[in-house]
Scaffold this motif. Structure first.
Motif, PDB file in Angstrom:
ATOM      1  N   VAL A 242      -0.912   4.737   8.678  1.00 56.98           N
ATOM      2  CA  VAL A 242      -0.803   6.185   8.863  1.00 56.98           C
ATOM      3  C   VAL A 242       0.671   6.577   8.806  1.00 56.98           C
ATOM      4  N   ALA A 243       1.039   7.281   7.746  1.00 52.94           N
ATOM      5  CA  ALA A 243       2.391   7.817   7.624  1.00 52.94           C
ATOM      6  C   ALA A 243       2.377   9.265   8.117  1.00 52.94           C
ATOM      7  N   LEU A 256       7.337   7.936   2.259  1.00 58.39           N
ATOM      8  CA  LEU A 256       5.978   7.853   1.740  1.00 58.39           C
ATOM      9  C   LEU A 256       5.824   6.892   0.553  1.00 58.39           C
ATOM     10  N   PRO A 257       6.696   6.903  -0.460  1.00 61.53           N
ATOM     11  CA  PRO A 257       6.497   5.970  -1.582  1.00 61.53           C
ATOM     12  C   PRO A 257       6.541   4.504  -1.155  1.00 61.53           C
ATOM     13  N   GLU A 258       7.470   4.154  -0.273  1.00 59.76           N
ATOM     14  CA  GLU A 258       7.576   2.772   0.184  1.00 59.76           C
ATOM     15  C   GLU A 258       6.347   2.364   0.985  1.00 59.76           C
ATOM     16  N   ILE A 259       5.890   3.252   1.843  1.00 59.96           N
ATOM     17  CA  ILE A 259       4.702   2.954   2.659  1.00 59.96           C
ATOM     18  C   ILE A 259       3.474   2.811   1.770  1.00 59.96           C
ATOM     19  N   ALA A 260       3.366   3.671   0.754  1.00 58.79           N
ATOM     20  CA  ALA A 260       2.230   3.582  -0.168  1.00 58.79           C
ATOM     21  C   ALA A 260       2.211   2.239  -0.875  1.00 58.79           C
ATOM     22  N   GLY A 261       3.377   1.750  -1.279  1.00 53.66           N
ATOM     23  CA  GLY A 261       3.444   0.456  -1.949  1.00 53.66           C
ATOM     24  C   GLY A 261       2.996  -0.677  -1.045  1.00 53.66           C
TER      25      GLY A 261
END
Length: 492
Positions: A242-243, A256-261
């Motif tokens: 959960v971001a 967000l992009p790093e967490i999505a990866g």
């Protein structure tokens, strides 16, 4: 009593009552100069307790007279420029108009045969919002009562999707065996509803792994990577990450992009809680702050925060509409399976609520009157105001501020010149907030940072000025200094 029912024969009575009510509220809003009167619980509670609910009043006018004494006079008015408390916003007029219409018609958004037109309007707004997020044609969603319900709904989908995937890979594993092994990852400053949702979903509070944040109060992606690896090494299953796009206290936005990866690498569901930061979806200048949100599996938005809508107006959006089936139940009396096969659009098929207000109408009316840019400009104004407020705080030796705002919140505390006993300073900040609220002159929020009491401005009123902020800072300092002075006298 039938004369009180709203129908074609009572249209005149309805018109008179609503007009009188609107005129009284409009007059109250125009005359109110402070967020509230400062009345205490002990003063107001007996007044309400003494009302005999079994003895009705003569008419609506009499009821409105009474309402002045039990509610309107002492209500907390979010439209006041010196309401700087929680994530409550003043509301735009087109949304209030929508509220009046939806309450009178009283559609229920669970099935098509209760909400012809309303169902399609809600679905159109869901498509509009998913488009703003950057989801594709397979996206869907549904309106909810608020961010907590949206987060719960998203984590319910994440839980059942994790169970489906893991048990498909290992058919010997039962759901009862799997549930204690599921883990949710979120930052240490994320919303409490993440932990509460885990408990309500049967996973327990211990299923939530809190990830440290950096100096800007954003989740540390390297720490998340370590926690995910440790989870897998222990034979546990990363169910969801959960971001947060706009933390309640700091307005911080996780990377967000790093967490999505990372979520994708561990086959974990990625949810973005953008209950606060969703206003960026329509911001003419700050939309880039949400880059990466389109990679999420689900997103929470609260229109009743940064879209200036009346409570309640929230939604949960998903990238793949098929995942909403985890919340589907077909009841023969309401939404039998054949209706789905006949392509009859029943919103209850994807909602965890059954009876549900037509809250989407408020946003519809707002967009049709003001447009997305009009809403976005209002949100930009409060973000600009927070930046100006940060400059005031940074230049004021009486206060220390925690972090530069990303959105429209400021967390800070009073610090006396020359220093003082830590415990006394801590209590002085708590006292200042309470005393200010009791005076009715302004409302500010509070929180704890590293165990210490801090003050918080939540700026969601475009009519608030830097002069208002400066005035409230002076009041807070005055209350804190008075407390410290009295404490020193008592100590001596």
């Amino acid at each position: 009593m039938r004369s009180h029912l709203l129908n074609d024969t009572t249209a005149d009575s309805y018109r008179r009552s609503v007009i009188e009510g609107v005129e009284r509220v409009a007059a109250k809003l125009a005359a109110t100069r402070k967020p509230h009167t400062g009345i205490s619980v002990d003063e107001l509670a007996p007044v309400i307790a003494d009302i005999d609910l079994d003895t009705p009043l003569a008419d609506a006018s009499a009821a409105l007279d009474e309402l002045e004494d039990v509610y309107l006079r002492d209500a907390v008015y979010f439209h006041s420029p010196r309401y700087l408390g929680h994530l409550n916003c003043p509301v735009v007029i087109p949304a209030v108009l929508g509220e009046a219409v939806l309450s009178a018609v009283n559609s229920s958004l669970d099935t098509w045969d209760q909400s012809i037109g309303g169902t399609l309007i809600e679905r159109r707004l869901i498509d509009w919002t998913t488009g703003r997020i950057g989801f594709g044609a397979a996206a869907d969603g549904v309106f909810t009562s608020g961010g907590s319900q949206s987060n719960f709904h998203a984590l319910l989908l994440a839980r059942d999707e994790a169970c489906r995937v893991v048990m498909q890979a290992d058919p010997q594993l039962t759901k009862a065996e799997l549930l204690p092994k599921l883990r949710i990852f979120t930052s240490e400053v994320s919303h409490f509803s993440v932990k509460k949702s885990a408990a309500m979903l049967g996973l327990g509070y211990e299923a939530v792994v809190t990830v440290p944040v950096d100096e800007k109060k954003r989740m540390q992606s390297d720490a998340l990577a370590r926690e995910l690896a440790a989870c897998e090494a222990e034979g546990l299953f990363p169910m969801a990450v959960v971001a947060t796009a706009g933390t309640t206290d700091f307005g911080s936005i996780d990377p967000l992009p790093e967490i999505a990866g990372l979520a994708a690498a561990y086959s974990a569901w990625m949810h973005v809680d953008a209950a606060y930061g969703c206003g960026l979806l329509v911001s003419p200048t700050r939309r880039h702050l949400l880059t990466g949100i389109e990679l999420a599996d689900s997103v929470t938005v609260d229109f009743h925060k940064s879209f200036f809508q009346p409570v309640s107006s929230s939604a949960v959006l998903v990238r793949n509409r098929d995942t909403l089936k985890h919340a589907t139940y077909h009841a023969d009396y309401l939404n039998p399976r054949r209706m789905a096969e006949e392509r009859i659009p029943n919103q209850v098929d994807k909602s965890i609520q059954t009876t549900r207000r037509f809250d989407a109408l408020k946003l519809w009316m707002t967009l049709r009157v003001m447009g997305a840019d009009g809403i976005g400009q209002l949100f930009d104004e409060v973000c600009d105001l927070a930046a100006a407020g940060h400059e005031l705080l940074a230049a004021d030796p009486r206060f220390e501020v925690v972090v530069e705002p990303r959105l429209s919140t400021l967390v800070f505390r009073y610090v006396p010149e020359g220093g003082a006993n830590w415990e006394l300073v801590d209590q002085a900040n708590l006292h200042a907030r309470k005393a200010l609220f009791a005076s009715g002159e302004a409302v500010v929020a509070g929180t704890k940072v590293d165990g210490a009491h801090y003050l918080k401005f939540t700026l969601l009123n475009p009519q608030t000025t830097t002069s208002d902020i400066a005035a409230v800072l002076d009041l807070l300092a005055e209350h804190a200094e008075q407390y410290l002075g009295e404490s020193l006298v008592h100590a001596s």
